[in-house]
Design a protein around this motif. Sequence first.
Motif, mmCIF file in Angstrom:
data_model
loop_
_atom_site.group_PDB
_atom_site.id
_atom_site.type_symbol
_atom_site.label_atom_id
_atom_site.label_comp_id
_atom_site.label_asym_id
_atom_site.label_seq_id
_atom_site.Cartn_x
_atom_site.Cartn_y
_atom_site.Cartn_z
ATOM 1 N N ASN A 190 0.795 -1.318 -0.034
ATOM 2 C CA ASN A 190 -0.046 -0.054 0.166
ATOM 3 C C ASN A 190 0.790 1.276 -0.142
ATOM 4 N N GLY A 191 2.008 1.234 -0.367
ATOM 5 C CA GLY A 191 2.953 2.294 -0.400
ATOM 6 C C GLY A 191 2.728 3.408 -1.619
ATOM 7 N N ARG A 192 2.359 2.654 -2.460
ATOM 8 C CA ARG A 192 2.088 3.614 -3.801
ATOM 9 C C ARG A 192 0.908 4.691 -3.481
ATOM 10 N N ALA A 193 -0.008 4.218 -2.510
ATOM 11 C CA ALA A 193 -1.233 5.296 -2.394
ATOM 12 C C ALA A 193 -1.007 6.045 -1.165
ATOM 13 N N PHE A 194 -0.130 5.404 -0.070
ATOM 14 C CA PHE A 194 -0.132 6.252 1.157
ATOM 15 C C PHE A 194 1.328 6.504 1.324
ATOM 16 N N ASP A 195 2.380 5.602 1.457
ATOM 17 C CA ASP A 195 3.686 5.921 2.408
ATOM 18 C C ASP A 195 4.429 6.692 1.189
ATOM 19 N N TRP A 196 4.620 6.406 0.093
ATOM 20 C CA TRP A 196 5.240 7.122 -0.879
ATOM 21 C C TRP A 196 4.871 8.571 -1.007
ATOM 22 N N PRO A 197 3.726 8.652 -1.219
ATOM 23 C CA PRO A 197 3.023 10.113 -1.422
ATOM 24 C C PRO A 197 3.381 11.088 -0.311
ATOM 25 N N LEU A 198 3.213 10.152 0.878
ATOM 26 C CA LEU A 198 3.458 11.141 2.083
ATOM 27 C C LEU A 198 4.891 11.591 2.157
ATOM 28 N N LEU A 199 5.891 10.632 1.932
ATOM 29 C CA LEU A 199 7.062 10.970 2.071
ATOM 30 C C LEU A 199 7.545 12.140 1.084
ATOM 31 N N VAL A 200 6.993 11.878 -0.205
ATOM 32 C CA VAL A 200 7.291 12.929 -1.398
ATOM 33 C C VAL A 200 6.883 14.436 -0.845
ATOM 34 N N ALA A 201 5.760 14.334 -0.202
ATOM 35 C CA ALA A 201 5.160 15.657 0.284
ATOM 36 C C ALA A 201 5.913 16.136 1.425
ATOM 37 N N ARG A 202 6.643 15.343 2.372
ATOM 38 C CA ARG A 202 7.503 15.882 3.419
ATOM 39 C C ARG A 202 8.854 16.311 2.843
ATOM 40 N N LEU A 223 7.736 19.945 1.364
ATOM 41 C CA LEU A 223 7.342 20.894 2.418
ATOM 42 C C LEU A 223 8.826 21.384 2.737
ATOM 43 N N GLY A 224 9.976 20.488 2.853
ATOM 44 C CA GLY A 224 11.143 21.003 3.397
ATOM 45 C C GLY A 224 12.050 21.557 2.090
ATOM 46 N N ARG A 225 11.380 21.982 0.847
ATOM 47 C CA ARG A 225 11.756 22.478 -0.317
ATOM 48 C C ARG A 225 13.031 21.579 -0.777
ATOM 49 N N GLU A 226 12.948 20.306 -0.692
ATOM 50 C CA GLU A 226 13.880 19.365 -1.124
ATOM 51 C C GLU A 226 13.217 18.418 -2.171
ATOM 52 N N ARG A 227 14.019 17.934 -3.151
ATOM 53 C CA ARG A 227 13.420 17.052 -4.269
ATOM 54 C C ARG A 227 13.369 15.858 -3.644
ATOM 55 N N PRO A 228 12.348 14.999 -3.964
ATOM 56 C CA PRO A 228 12.249 13.800 -3.385
ATOM 57 C C PRO A 228 13.391 12.407 -4.265
ATOM 58 N N PRO A 229 13.735 11.555 -3.495
ATOM 59 C CA PRO A 229 14.724 10.753 -4.185
ATOM 60 C C PRO A 229 13.705 10.081 -5.431
ATOM 61 N N GLU A 230 14.720 9.964 -6.319
ATOM 62 C CA GLU A 230 14.301 9.306 -8.003
ATOM 63 C C GLU A 230 14.282 7.874 -7.709
ATOM 64 N N LEU A 231 13.061 7.169 -8.093
ATOM 65 C CA LEU A 231 12.879 5.723 -8.114
ATOM 66 C C LEU A 231 13.002 5.080 -9.439
ATOM 67 N N ALA A 232 13.610 4.054 -9.564
ATOM 68 C CA ALA A 232 13.850 3.424 -10.809
ATOM 69 C C ALA A 232 12.270 2.523 -11.060
ATOM 70 N N GLY A 233 11.672 2.168 -9.924
ATOM 71 C CA GLY A 233 10.423 1.534 -10.083
ATOM 72 C C GLY A 233 9.725 1.404 -8.573
ATOM 73 N N HIS A 234 8.775 1.178 -8.477
ATOM 74 C CA HIS A 234 7.772 0.746 -7.308
ATOM 75 C C HIS A 234 6.747 -0.535 -7.537
ATOM 76 N N LEU A 235 7.156 -1.502 -6.714
ATOM 77 C CA LEU A 235 6.406 -2.641 -6.683
ATOM 78 C C LEU A 235 5.549 -2.736 -5.400
ATOM 79 N N ASP A 236 4.369 -2.255 -5.688
ATOM 80 C CA ASP A 236 3.421 -2.402 -4.577
ATOM 81 C C ASP A 236 2.478 -3.505 -4.628
ATOM 82 N N LEU A 237 2.777 -4.564 -3.727
ATOM 83 C CA LEU A 237 2.248 -5.768 -3.638
ATOM 84 C C LEU A 237 0.669 -5.763 -3.347
ATOM 85 N N LEU A 238 0.158 -4.910 -2.686
ATOM 86 C CA LEU A 238 -1.147 -4.927 -2.273
ATOM 87 C C LEU A 238 -2.172 -5.088 -3.325
ATOM 88 N N PRO A 239 -2.024 -4.247 -4.409
ATOM 89 C CA PRO A 239 -2.965 -4.406 -5.562
ATOM 90 C C PRO A 239 -3.000 -5.901 -6.232
#
Length: 225
Positions: free
Chosen positions: A26-38, A41-57
């Motif tokens: 469930n990181g694609r819908a919740f955890d990762w967007p929350l981290l990106v927002a944080r 908010l600190g005027r920092e660029r979020p880390p670039e990901l090569a891919g995201h495997l969310d097992l929940l769906p």
Amino acid sequence: MQELGDELLEALRSLLPPDPWLVSYNGRAFDWPLLVARYRLGRERPPELAGHLDLLPFVRRTFRHRLPDARLRTVERELLGLRRVGDVDGWEIPGRYLGFLRGGSAEPLLDVVRHNDEDVRSLARLIAHLAAYLGQPHRWVDGHPGDLAALARALRRDGRDHEAIDCLGIARSLLGDAALREPAGAAIAGDRARLLARLRRNADALDAWGELTGAAGSVAAAAWI
């Protein structure tokens, strides 16, 4: 409190390798967007990901026919045969963390660390289970027809129709003729008949539809048509 949050975000960035893949539940819908927002908010660029495997769906689509819910703890119990003992409940974690930020002891966070460590281990176990169970066609004969039907739908979405028809063929053989009188069994056999027709295997499709003329529900009407 803000400085501590900044330190955690910077620590996360430093731990990521180049071109990282994120594996989550469930990181694609919740955890990762929350981290990106944080980060933003600190005027920092979020880390670039090569891919995201969310097992929940995938778990939700594949096993919903036989799981009461798709929570990770349920998946551990029903698919992996694991039961946690003495684990902290997820709803307690924010309160423990806020208590620490307000000057409380860090000791209650030890259980949170253990909980998160077990979550990560379960993701690895789940990937290994899915790869061994559904990722190996020779293992499909030991599978659950409902699981195989869901896998076939995933294969079709990926354009792998011939693998999907092999998967559905095994699911159909596992069902037996009596299962065609049940809605779930008839639906699986109906999926197979439609895919055979789509692949222009007309003789096989005709036989498949013929078997379904006495099936349950609307599938029988479709078979006659």
